[in-house]
Motif scaffolding. Sequence first.
Motif, PDB file in Angstrom:
ATOM      1  N   THR A   9       0.829  -1.206   0.000  1.00 58.62           N
ATOM      2  CA  THR A   9       0.000   0.000   0.000  1.00 58.62           C
ATOM      3  C   THR A   9       0.863   1.256   0.000  1.00 58.62           C
ATOM      4  O   THR A   9       0.527   2.247  -0.650  1.00 58.62           O
ATOM      5  CB  THR A   9      -0.929  -0.019   1.216  1.00 58.62           C
ATOM      6  OG1 THR A   9      -1.436  -1.330   1.371  1.00 58.62           O
ATOM      7  CG2 THR A   9      -2.071   0.926   1.042  1.00 58.62           C
ATOM      8  N   CYS A  12       1.895   1.768  -3.536  1.00 61.99           N
ATOM      9  CA  CYS A  12       0.768   2.243  -4.350  1.00 61.99           C
ATOM     10  C   CYS A  12       0.558   3.733  -4.147  1.00 61.99           C
ATOM     11  O   CYS A  12       0.483   4.509  -5.116  1.00 61.99           O
ATOM     12  CB  CYS A  12      -0.505   1.504  -3.973  1.00 61.99           C
ATOM     13  SG  CYS A  12      -0.703  -0.059  -4.785  1.00 61.99           S
ATOM     14  N   PHE A  13       0.482   4.160  -2.881  1.00 65.38           N
ATOM     15  CA  PHE A  13       0.204   5.577  -2.638  1.00 65.38           C
ATOM     16  C   PHE A  13       1.414   6.441  -2.998  1.00 65.38           C
ATOM     17  O   PHE A  13       1.244   7.595  -3.403  1.00 65.38           O
ATOM     18  CB  PHE A  13      -0.220   5.800  -1.195  1.00 65.38           C
ATOM     19  CG  PHE A  13      -1.673   5.499  -0.950  1.00 65.38           C
ATOM     20  CD1 PHE A  13      -2.650   6.344  -1.431  1.00 65.38           C
ATOM     21  CD2 PHE A  13      -2.056   4.365  -0.273  1.00 65.38           C
ATOM     22  CE1 PHE A  13      -3.983   6.065  -1.238  1.00 65.38           C
ATOM     23  CE2 PHE A  13      -3.378   4.078  -0.066  1.00 65.38           C
ATOM     24  CZ  PHE A  13      -4.347   4.932  -0.551  1.00 65.38           C
TER      25      PHE A  13
ATOM     26  N   LEU B  13      -6.057  -3.238   3.283  1.00 65.03           N
ATOM     27  CA  LEU B  13      -4.901  -2.435   2.870  1.00 65.03           C
ATOM     28  C   LEU B  13      -4.653  -2.575   1.379  1.00 65.03           C
ATOM     29  O   LEU B  13      -4.429  -1.580   0.680  1.00 65.03           O
ATOM     30  CB  LEU B  13      -3.668  -2.856   3.658  1.00 65.03           C
ATOM     31  CG  LEU B  13      -3.561  -2.295   5.068  1.00 65.03           C
ATOM     32  CD1 LEU B  13      -2.344  -2.863   5.755  1.00 65.03           C
ATOM     33  CD2 LEU B  13      -3.455  -0.790   5.018  1.00 65.03           C
ATOM     34  N   ILE B  14      -4.709  -3.827   0.871  1.00 61.61           N
ATOM     35  CA  ILE B  14      -4.387  -4.035  -0.543  1.00 61.61           C
ATOM     36  C   ILE B  14      -5.459  -3.412  -1.433  1.00 61.61           C
ATOM     37  O   ILE B  14      -5.151  -2.731  -2.422  1.00 61.61           O
ATOM     38  CB  ILE B  14      -4.212  -5.540  -0.813  1.00 61.61           C
ATOM     39  CG1 ILE B  14      -2.890  -5.999  -0.212  1.00 61.61           C
ATOM     40  CG2 ILE B  14      -4.237  -5.844  -2.296  1.00 61.61           C
ATOM     41  CD1 ILE B  14      -2.683  -7.463  -0.222  1.00 61.61           C
ATOM     42  N   SER B  16      -7.401  -0.884  -0.719  1.00 62.82           N
ATOM     43  CA  SER B  16      -7.307   0.572  -0.690  1.00 62.82           C
ATOM     44  C   SER B  16      -6.099   1.056  -1.471  1.00 62.82           C
ATOM     45  O   SER B  16      -6.165   2.116  -2.112  1.00 62.82           O
ATOM     46  CB  SER B  16      -7.261   1.058   0.742  1.00 62.82           C
ATOM     47  OG  SER B  16      -6.087   0.632   1.340  1.00 62.82           O
ATOM     48  N   GLY B  17      -4.999   0.298  -1.439  1.00 59.34           N
ATOM     49  CA  GLY B  17      -3.836   0.681  -2.236  1.00 59.34           C
ATOM     50  C   GLY B  17      -4.163   0.687  -3.709  1.00 59.34           C
ATOM     51  O   GLY B  17      -3.805   1.620  -4.444  1.00 59.34           O
ATOM     52  N   ILE B  18      -4.884  -0.356  -4.163  1.00 56.30           N
ATOM     53  CA  ILE B  18      -5.261  -0.415  -5.580  1.00 56.30           C
ATOM     54  C   ILE B  18      -6.168   0.755  -5.939  1.00 56.30           C
ATOM     55  O   ILE B  18      -5.988   1.412  -6.975  1.00 56.30           O
ATOM     56  CB  ILE B  18      -5.934  -1.764  -5.883  1.00 56.30           C
ATOM     57  CG1 ILE B  18      -4.907  -2.888  -5.797  1.00 56.30           C
ATOM     58  CG2 ILE B  18      -6.560  -1.760  -7.264  1.00 56.30           C
ATOM     59  CD1 ILE B  18      -5.500  -4.268  -5.841  1.00 56.30           C
ATOM     60  N   GLY B  20      -6.382   3.718  -4.473  1.00 56.52           N
ATOM     61  CA  GLY B  20      -5.623   4.964  -4.494  1.00 56.52           C
ATOM     62  C   GLY B  20      -4.798   5.102  -5.751  1.00 56.52           C
ATOM     63  O   GLY B  20      -4.744   6.170  -6.366  1.00 56.52           O
ATOM     64  N   PHE B  21      -4.174   3.988  -6.177  1.00 57.25           N
ATOM     65  CA  PHE B  21      -3.371   4.017  -7.401  1.00 57.25           C
ATOM     66  C   PHE B  21      -4.244   4.318  -8.607  1.00 57.25           C
ATOM     67  O   PHE B  21      -3.902   5.155  -9.442  1.00 57.25           O
ATOM     68  CB  PHE B  21      -2.657   2.672  -7.557  1.00 57.25           C
ATOM     69  CG  PHE B  21      -1.719   2.621  -8.709  1.00 57.25           C
ATOM     70  CD1 PHE B  21      -0.448   3.135  -8.579  1.00 57.25           C
ATOM     71  CD2 PHE B  21      -2.112   2.078  -9.908  1.00 57.25           C
ATOM     72  CE1 PHE B  21       0.425   3.098  -9.640  1.00 57.25           C
ATOM     73  CE2 PHE B  21      -1.257   2.049 -10.977  1.00 57.25           C
ATOM     74  CZ  PHE B  21       0.021   2.555 -10.842  1.00 57.25           C
ATOM     75  N   SER B  24      -5.285   8.035  -8.934  1.00 59.75           N
ATOM     76  CA  SER B  24      -4.308   8.971  -9.462  1.00 59.75           C
ATOM     77  C   SER B  24      -3.940   8.643 -10.905  1.00 59.75           C
ATOM     78  O   SER B  24      -3.592   9.533 -11.672  1.00 59.75           O
ATOM     79  CB  SER B  24      -3.054   8.962  -8.600  1.00 59.75           C
ATOM     80  OG  SER B  24      -3.355   9.515  -7.357  1.00 59.75           O
ATOM     81  N   PHE B  25      -4.053   7.348 -11.282  1.00 62.80           N
ATOM     82  CA  PHE B  25      -3.768   6.986 -12.666  1.00 62.80           C
ATOM     83  C   PHE B  25      -4.845   7.547 -13.588  1.00 62.80           C
ATOM     84  O   PHE B  25      -4.549   7.995 -14.696  1.00 62.80           O
ATOM     85  CB  PHE B  25      -3.693   5.461 -12.780  1.00 62.80           C
ATOM     86  CG  PHE B  25      -3.260   4.981 -14.125  1.00 62.80           C
ATOM     87  CD1 PHE B  25      -1.996   5.265 -14.573  1.00 62.80           C
ATOM     88  CD2 PHE B  25      -4.124   4.265 -14.923  1.00 62.80           C
ATOM     89  CE1 PHE B  25      -1.589   4.837 -15.820  1.00 62.80           C
ATOM     90  CE2 PHE B  25      -3.723   3.831 -16.166  1.00 62.80           C
ATOM     91  CZ  PHE B  25      -2.456   4.116 -16.616  1.00 62.80           C
ATOM     92  N   PRO B  40     -10.063  11.126  -9.079  1.00 55.65           N
ATOM     93  CA  PRO B  40      -9.531  11.461  -7.754  1.00 55.65           C
ATOM     94  C   PRO B  40     -10.616  11.612  -6.693  1.00 55.65           C
ATOM     95  O   PRO B  40     -10.406  11.227  -5.548  1.00 55.65           O
ATOM     96  CB  PRO B  40      -8.829  12.796  -7.979  1.00 55.65           C
ATOM     97  CG  PRO B  40      -8.687  12.945  -9.407  1.00 55.65           C
ATOM     98  CD  PRO B  40      -9.800  12.203 -10.026  1.00 55.65           C
ATOM     99  N   THR B  44      -9.950   7.810  -5.038  1.00 50.67           N
ATOM    100  CA  THR B  44      -8.956   8.109  -4.006  1.00 50.67           C
ATOM    101  C   THR B  44      -9.600   8.224  -2.626  1.00 50.67           C
ATOM    102  O   THR B  44      -9.033   7.769  -1.634  1.00 50.67           O
ATOM    103  CB  THR B  44      -8.207   9.400  -4.361  1.00 50.67           C
ATOM    104  OG1 THR B  44      -7.752   9.297  -5.695  1.00 50.67           O
ATOM    105  CG2 THR B  44      -7.041   9.616  -3.455  1.00 50.67           C
ATOM    106  N   THR B  45     -10.800   8.808  -2.582  1.00 52.90           N
ATOM    107  CA  THR B  45     -11.490   8.910  -1.288  1.00 52.90           C
ATOM    108  C   THR B  45     -11.801   7.524  -0.739  1.00 52.90           C
ATOM    109  O   THR B  45     -11.646   7.253   0.454  1.00 52.90           O
ATOM    110  CB  THR B  45     -12.775   9.716  -1.440  1.00 52.90           C
ATOM    111  OG1 THR B  45     -12.478  10.900  -2.159  1.00 52.90           O
ATOM    112  CG2 THR B  45     -13.333  10.098  -0.104  1.00 52.90           C
ATOM    113  N   GLY B  47     -10.096   4.867  -1.414  1.00 53.48           N
ATOM    114  CA  GLY B  47      -8.821   4.290  -1.000  1.00 53.48           C
ATOM    115  C   GLY B  47      -8.438   4.712   0.407  1.00 53.48           C
ATOM    116  O   GLY B  47      -8.052   3.880   1.234  1.00 53.48           O
ATOM    117  N   VAL B  48      -8.588   6.011   0.698  1.00 55.83           N
ATOM    118  CA  VAL B  48      -8.273   6.488   2.049  1.00 55.83           C
ATOM    119  C   VAL B  48      -9.224   5.864   3.061  1.00 55.83           C
ATOM    120  O   VAL B  48      -8.819   5.487   4.166  1.00 55.83           O
ATOM    121  CB  VAL B  48      -8.328   8.031   2.094  1.00 55.83           C
ATOM    122  CG1 VAL B  48      -8.047   8.515   3.493  1.00 55.83           C
ATOM    123  CG2 VAL B  48      -7.316   8.596   1.167  1.00 55.83           C
ATOM    124  N   VAL B  51      -7.913   2.473   3.991  1.00 50.45           N
ATOM    125  CA  VAL B  51      -6.785   2.540   4.924  1.00 50.45           C
ATOM    126  C   VAL B  51      -7.277   2.810   6.348  1.00 50.45           C
ATOM    127  O   VAL B  51      -6.803   2.206   7.320  1.00 50.45           O
ATOM    128  CB  VAL B  51      -5.782   3.630   4.484  1.00 50.45           C
ATOM    129  CG1 VAL B  51      -4.708   3.818   5.518  1.00 50.45           C
ATOM    130  CG2 VAL B  51      -5.157   3.275   3.175  1.00 50.45           C
TER     131      VAL B  51
END
Lengths: 89, 130
Positions: A9, A12-13, B13-14, B16-18, B20-21, B24-25, B40, B44-45, B47-48, B51
Motif C-alpha cells: 500500500t 501504491c500511494f 490495505l491491498i 485501498s492501495g489499488i 488509491g493508485f 491517481s492513474f 480522484p 482516491t477517497t 482508497g483512504v 486505509v
Amino acid sequence: MITYAIYFTFSCFGAALLMNLYKIATAKGVGDKVLALDTMVINAIALMILYGLSLGTEVFFEAAMIIAMLGFVSTVAYARFLLRGNIIE
Amino acid sequence: METAFEALIAFFLIVSGIFGFVGSFGLLKLRDAMSRLHAPTKATTLGVGGVLLASIFHSIAIEHHLSLHELLITLFLFLTAPVTAHFIAKAHIHMSETPETLPGAEQDGIWATHDVPVVEKTEGDKDSTA
C-alpha cells in the motif's frame, strides 16, 4: 502478512503521489492543477495513516485531521479565487 | 482468530492501495477535464477510507483498544470530497466552457450556474464589483 500488505500500500500511494506531481507539472489548465493538488493532499493523508499503522502509534491521527482540514480549505480557496478573482469579498 | 483479523487488515490495505493508485492513474489517463474529475474524487477517497478501516481493525484486534479517530477523518473526507469536486467543476465551467459548448440542459434550457440576472454596472461602484 500485514507487513507485506503495508509495503504494497505504501508503494501504491507513493506511485500515486508521483503521478499527481507529474500532473501538476504538465497539466495545461489551472483547474487540473488544483485537482491534482487536492488529490495529493488526500494521498498524503493516506500515507501518514499508513505510517502510523506500521509504527503502532496514534500520534499521526491529529496531524492527518489537520492536513485534511487545510487541504479542504485551500482547495475551496483556490477554486473560489479562479471563479471570482478574490477569496473574501 | 488473530490470523483471520490479520488477513482482513491485509485485504483492506491491498484493496485501498489499488483504489488509491487507480484514482491517481485516472487523473493522468482520462481525456477531458470533467471526466478527470471522477477518478480522484471517488476512487482516491474510497482508497483512504479503506486505509482508515484497516487502521480501526488494527487497533481493535492487534493493539486491543478501540480507537475512533479514524472515523472522524473518514467522515470529514467523505463530507468534503463532493464539495471540492463541485467547486472545481464550477471553476472549470466558468473558465473554459460557454453555454454553447456544454451539453443541453433539456427542459430547463440553461444550466443553473449560468442562470444569473445581469446586473447593470454603474460608475460609482467599480471597486465593489468583484
